[in-house]
Design a protein around this motif. Structure first.
Motif, PDB file in Angstrom:
ATOM      1  N   ASP A 299      41.122  44.512  54.532  1.00 45.16           N
ATOM      2  CA  ASP A 299      40.372  45.243  53.748  1.00 45.16           C
ATOM      3  C   ASP A 299      39.656  43.329  52.475  1.00 45.16           C
ATOM      4  O   ASP A 299      40.223  42.967  51.865  1.00 45.16           O
ATOM      5  N   LEU A 300      38.501  43.374  52.702  1.00 46.51           N
ATOM      6  CA  LEU A 300      37.148  42.823  52.226  1.00 46.51           C
ATOM      7  C   LEU A 300      37.845  42.737  50.640  1.00 46.51           C
ATOM      8  O   LEU A 300      37.276  41.397  50.252  1.00 46.51           O
ATOM      9  N   ARG A 301      37.779  43.608  50.657  1.00 49.15           N
ATOM     10  CA  ARG A 301      38.245  43.189  48.473  1.00 49.15           C
ATOM     11  C   ARG A 301      39.032  42.507  48.439  1.00 49.15           C
ATOM     12  O   ARG A 301      39.212  41.496  47.236  1.00 49.15           O
ATOM     13  N   VAL A 302      40.075  42.896  49.421  1.00 41.92           N
ATOM     14  CA  VAL A 302      41.960  42.127  49.021  1.00 41.92           C
ATOM     15  C   VAL A 302      41.104  40.640  49.802  1.00 41.92           C
ATOM     16  O   VAL A 302      42.189  39.813  48.301  1.00 41.92           O
ATOM     17  N   VAL A 303      40.552  40.365  50.746  1.00 44.84           N
ATOM     18  CA  VAL A 303      40.367  38.996  50.492  1.00 44.84           C
ATOM     19  C   VAL A 303      39.447  37.861  49.576  1.00 44.84           C
ATOM     20  O   VAL A 303      39.447  37.077  49.735  1.00 44.84           O
ATOM     21  N   LEU A 304      38.452  38.956  49.095  1.00 46.35           N
ATOM     22  CA  LEU A 304      37.622  38.199  48.479  1.00 46.35           C
ATOM     23  C   LEU A 304      38.499  37.782  47.258  1.00 46.35           C
ATOM     24  O   LEU A 304      38.554  36.933  45.904  1.00 46.35           O
ATOM     25  N   GLN A 305      39.841  38.942  46.561  1.00 45.69           N
ATOM     26  CA  GLN A 305      40.299  38.687  45.671  1.00 45.69           C
ATOM     27  C   GLN A 305      41.316  37.281  45.553  1.00 45.69           C
ATOM     28  O   GLN A 305      41.693  36.570  44.982  1.00 45.69           O
TER      29      GLN A 305
END
Length: 328
Positions: A299-305
């Motif tokens: 998920d994009l939020r996981v990648v951003l973190q």
């Protein structure tokens, strides 16, 4: 006289007048200087073009799977065959251009992917092509019947697993670069924001040439497994490096992300393609600051973190936009 014959004749005339590049001159010098073990071969002016082409292709096959001994024979024929093969393939792209004097209209079959899409296609010759997000490929209409299998990668990233055919070379035109193989697998990356072309070899051997103003420059006559050629469009420079081809091309099976020496703006463009969301980078970036990182597809939020923990940047994410802010 065919355009191919004219081009080959011009190359030998340029050789006589000292106009060829150093690499081309060296190949032809070696070819002329070669002497078989049983003595000098006298030139046979009655040899026709078809027979010469058959001999060249036969010796290409010998070079790919050579018999023991006769090292001088394999090396010289392989180099000469590489030069003539690339010249012939590039000349086909030149003679089939829209500006053809006879007004012949070249037609193309178009394949493309949208943002957040990865797909595989199988060509008529059995070649498999995986296309990453935001990619466009054009296949020549005579692909399955011509003497050379030709297509164009207009932009994007694609992995090719080419069906081997020693009599019909496979060529991809990417801008002014022409990548030529007989049967192998490799990755080509050419997105607009990169200002560069990158070819990474997974198996076999790949030749890469540069075409500009009718002149052909051999950038590499034999990239091999886990080697990558990067051509910088701004500097017009070539760099060959060792590269883990499986890491580069994992996107085709698990959609993983590999940021190889990318700026934050280039990372933003990649995230925009893969997650289909507008991305904006605010604030000044540190001059020539680049990052090399690998992420599994999440998920994009996981990648951003994960991106924050490795780069020190911060971000704002809404349903409509992603904003990346360079760190201090």
């Amino acid at each position: 006289m065919s355009a191919k014959k004219k081009l080959l004749i011009k190359k030998f005339r340029d050789y006589q007048k000292g106009r060829l590049s150093e690499a081309e001159t060296e190949v032809i010098n070696e070819w002329f200087d070669a002497k078989p073990e049983e003595g000098q071969i006298e030139p046979d002016h009655n040899l026709n073009t078809a027979r010469l082409q058959q001999e060249l292709f036969a010796n290409i096959q010998l070079a790919i799977k050579p018999p023991a001994g006769n090292a001088w024979y394999r090396t010289i024929w392989f180099n000469a065959a590489c030069l003539i093969l690339v010249i012939s393939v590039v000349s086909l792209f030149m003679t089939k251009s829209p500006a053809d004097l006879k007004g012949e209209q070249t037609t193309w079959q178009i394949y493309s992917t949208s943002k957040a899409e990865v797909k595989q296609i199988v060509l008529a010759d059995g070649t498999s092509v995986w296309m990453n997000a935001g990619t466009k490929i054009r296949l020549n209409s005579d692909f399955n019947t011509s003497k050379s299998r030709r297509l164009k990668l207009d932009y994007g990233e694609a992995f090719f697993k080419v069906k081997r055919d020693t009599l019909r070379p496979f060529s991809i035109a990417t801008g002014r670069l022409v990548t030529t193989v007989l049967g192998t697998s490799f990755n080509i990356r050419s997105y607009p924001e990169m200002n560069a072309y990158k070819i990474t070899v997974a198996t076999g051997k790949v030749k890469v040439a540069h075409l500009e103003n009718g002149k052909i420059e051999m950038l590499s006559s034999g990239l091999v497994r886990d080697q990558a050629l990067t051509y910088d469009l701004n500097k017009k420079q070539t760099r060959i490096s060792n590269q883990d081809a499986s890491l580069v091309s994992n996107w085709k099976t698990n959609r993983s992300l590999y940021f190889d020496n990318l700026t934050l703006s280039q990372i933003g463009a990649e995230l925009s393609r893969q997650y289909n969301i507008p991305v904006k980078v605010t604030g000044p970036e540190k001059r020539e600051k680049t990052y090399t990182m690998h992420f599994q597809h999440h998920d994009l939020r996981v990648v951003l973190q994960q991106l924050v923990s490795k780069t020190g940047i911060n971000y704002q994410l809404t349903n409509k936009k992603l904003i990346l802010n360079p760190g201090p």
